[in-house]
Design an enzyme around this catalytic site. Structure first.
Site, PDB file in Angstrom:
ATOM      1  N   LYS A 147       2.129  -3.129   7.081  1.00  0.00           N
ATOM      2  CA  LYS A 147       2.229  -3.382   5.639  1.00  0.00           C
ATOM      3  C   LYS A 147       3.684  -3.388   5.166  1.00  0.00           C
ATOM      4  O   LYS A 147       4.042  -4.129   4.238  1.00  0.00           O
ATOM      5  CB  LYS A 147       1.416  -2.356   4.861  1.00  0.00           C
ATOM      6  CG  LYS A 147      -0.075  -2.650   4.802  1.00  0.00           C
ATOM      7  CD  LYS A 147      -0.359  -3.902   3.973  1.00  0.00           C
ATOM      8  CE  LYS A 147      -1.834  -4.082   3.700  1.00  0.00           C
ATOM      9  NZ  LYS A 147      -2.104  -5.284   2.867  1.00  0.00           N
TER      10      LYS A 147
ATOM     11  N   GLU B  96       0.368   3.641   1.863  1.00  0.00           N
ATOM     12  CA  GLU B  96       0.516   4.079   3.253  1.00  0.00           C
ATOM     13  C   GLU B  96       1.901   3.727   3.802  1.00  0.00           C
ATOM     14  O   GLU B  96       2.314   4.270   4.832  1.00  0.00           O
ATOM     15  CB  GLU B  96      -0.576   3.449   4.132  1.00  0.00           C
ATOM     16  CG  GLU B  96      -1.962   4.022   3.911  1.00  0.00           C
ATOM     17  CD  GLU B  96      -2.145   5.415   4.496  1.00  0.00           C
ATOM     18  OE1 GLU B  96      -1.415   5.770   5.441  1.00  0.00           O
ATOM     19  OE2 GLU B  96      -3.011   6.160   4.001  1.00  0.00           O
TER      20      GLU B  96
ATOM     21  N   THR C 225       0.815  -1.213   0.000  1.00  0.00           N
ATOM     22  CA  THR C 225       0.000   0.000   0.000  1.00  0.00           C
ATOM     23  C   THR C 225       0.852   1.267   0.000  1.00  0.00           C
ATOM     24  O   THR C 225       1.983   1.268   0.519  1.00  0.00           O
ATOM     25  CB  THR C 225      -0.915   0.034   1.236  1.00  0.00           C
ATOM     26  OG1 THR C 225      -1.544   1.325   1.349  1.00  0.00           O
ATOM     27  CG2 THR C 225      -0.130  -0.202   2.520  1.00  0.00           C
TER      28      THR C 225
ATOM     29  N   TYR D 295      -0.994   0.502  10.792  1.00  0.00           N
ATOM     30  CA  TYR D 295      -1.338  -0.177   9.536  1.00  0.00           C
ATOM     31  C   TYR D 295      -0.188  -0.080   8.538  1.00  0.00           C
ATOM     32  O   TYR D 295       0.224  -1.076   7.941  1.00  0.00           O
ATOM     33  CB  TYR D 295      -2.609   0.439   8.945  1.00  0.00           C
ATOM     34  CG  TYR D 295      -2.909  -0.003   7.538  1.00  0.00           C
ATOM     35  CD1 TYR D 295      -3.345  -1.302   7.266  1.00  0.00           C
ATOM     36  CD2 TYR D 295      -2.751   0.873   6.463  1.00  0.00           C
ATOM     37  CE1 TYR D 295      -3.617  -1.717   5.968  1.00  0.00           C
ATOM     38  CE2 TYR D 295      -3.020   0.475   5.167  1.00  0.00           C
ATOM     39  CZ  TYR D 295      -3.453  -0.822   4.926  1.00  0.00           C
ATOM     40  OH  TYR D 295      -3.715  -1.217   3.630  1.00  0.00           O
TER      41      TYR D 295
END
Length: 324
Positions: free
Chosen positions: A153, A127, A125, A149
């Site tokens: 990831k 992010e 991702t 998160y």
């Protein structure tokens, strides 16, 4: 020729449903892994459910994944399952790590033990870039995650590379920037806005409360992005790819476009509340997908405006149907 078999974790989510459609259209047998719970939500895959094989399993339970791999002998595995909501990860950081980080290791290890020739896709991702170290972000941009998160990831991304390099597995990661659709969960800002527009049109509310209106994202259509996932596993060599539109838009622009699609002035309905601000904000994400264009022949097909207008129309139709 035998029909190819694909295992999709997280099949009941937005991406899982679009990917399942794509794979079915390409002639795959699609096995979908879902968590067993007292309230199953198959809404996103209801229209294709009779064409899928659905199996209970969990990224927290390696044995359940080994059972599925041994039962169906997939040639491709797409790992889309995760605790995927950034705001929730601040409140549940340990669960996020167990699922979104260590869950990837459990699945990779299950594949390694059952059949290391299986081709594996990991959903990474944007992010992971977080406090972006360069603009735009490419496969070479250093990671600087700004949420549990994002941190989880990054672990999932690097463990995928580690298994690829340590065991010679065909394991690839798609570093997907924000991708949306009418199937997006209501907790995500794009759908929160388009659904609120529909509620206002239908007379069900008179406002929507948001956080940072200046945050900028690279938003694309989820249906386009699952094609990039599939293309990665068709390559001779595994690799990692940024998948993005290369355009950035602010949450404010999102509001202008969504409310404009219903001929409404967004400033009359949007309220800002610090409660919706992240403890550590990600201000600007924009992807450089030139490698995906060059190596995969992939390109997005839907513009930002088309995407937002499509979501608004779908939500108005959804609420109008419910009120009949």
């Amino acid at each position: 020729m035998t029909q190819p078999v694909a295992l999709v974790t997280g099949i009941t989510g937005q991406d899982g449903s679009y990917l399942a459609e794509l794979l079915l259209d390409k002639g795959y047998t699609v096995v979908g892994m879902h968590r067993r719970s007292s309230t199953l939500n198959f809404e996103r895959i209801h229209h294709i459910q009779d064409r899928l094989i659905l199996e209970p399993g969990d990224l927290l339970d390696e044995v359940s994944m080994m059972r599925i791999l041994r039962s169906y002998h997939p040639t491709e595995v797409y790992n889309l399952a995760a605790q995927s909501f950034v705001q929730t990860s601040f409140g549940q950081p340990v669960l996020t790590g167990e699922t979104t980080a260590l869950g990837v290791t459990r699945l990779l290890d299950a594949i390694r033990m059952v059949d290391p020739k299986i081709r594996f896709y990991q959903a990474s991702t944007s992010e992971m870039f977080g406090k972006a170290q360069q603009v735009p972000q490419s496969e070479q941009t250093p990671f600087y995650p700004r949420s549990p998160y994002g941190v989880a990831k990054v672990y999932g991304h690097w463990i995928t590379i580690n298994y690829r390099e340590s065991y010679g597995m065909h394991a690839s990661s798609g570093i997907l920037f924000n991708h949306e659709s009418p199937r997006r969960g209501l907790e995500f800002v794009t759908r929160k806005v388009t659904y609120a527009v529909a509620q206002i049109v239908c007379g069900l509310t008179d406002k929507v409360t948001l956080g940072n209106l200046d945050a900028q994202r690279d938003w694309g259509f989820a249906g386009d992005y699952v094609e990039a996932m599939w293309l990665m596993l068709q390559q001779d060599e595994p690799s990692d790819y940024v998948v993005a539109t290369g355009e950035t838009h602010s949450v404010r622009e999102l509001c202008e476009c969504a409310f404009g699609a219903a001929n409404l002035d967004w400033e009359k309905y949007v309220k800002v509340d610090e409660h919706f601000m992240r403890p550590a904000e990600v201000d600007l994400l924009i992807g450089d997908a030139s490698k995906a264009h060059r190596k995969l022949g992939w390109a997005p097909t839907m513009s930002f405006r088309e995407l937002v207008e499509t979501m608004v129309k779908a939500d108005i139709a959804l609420l109008s149907a419910r009120s009949r």
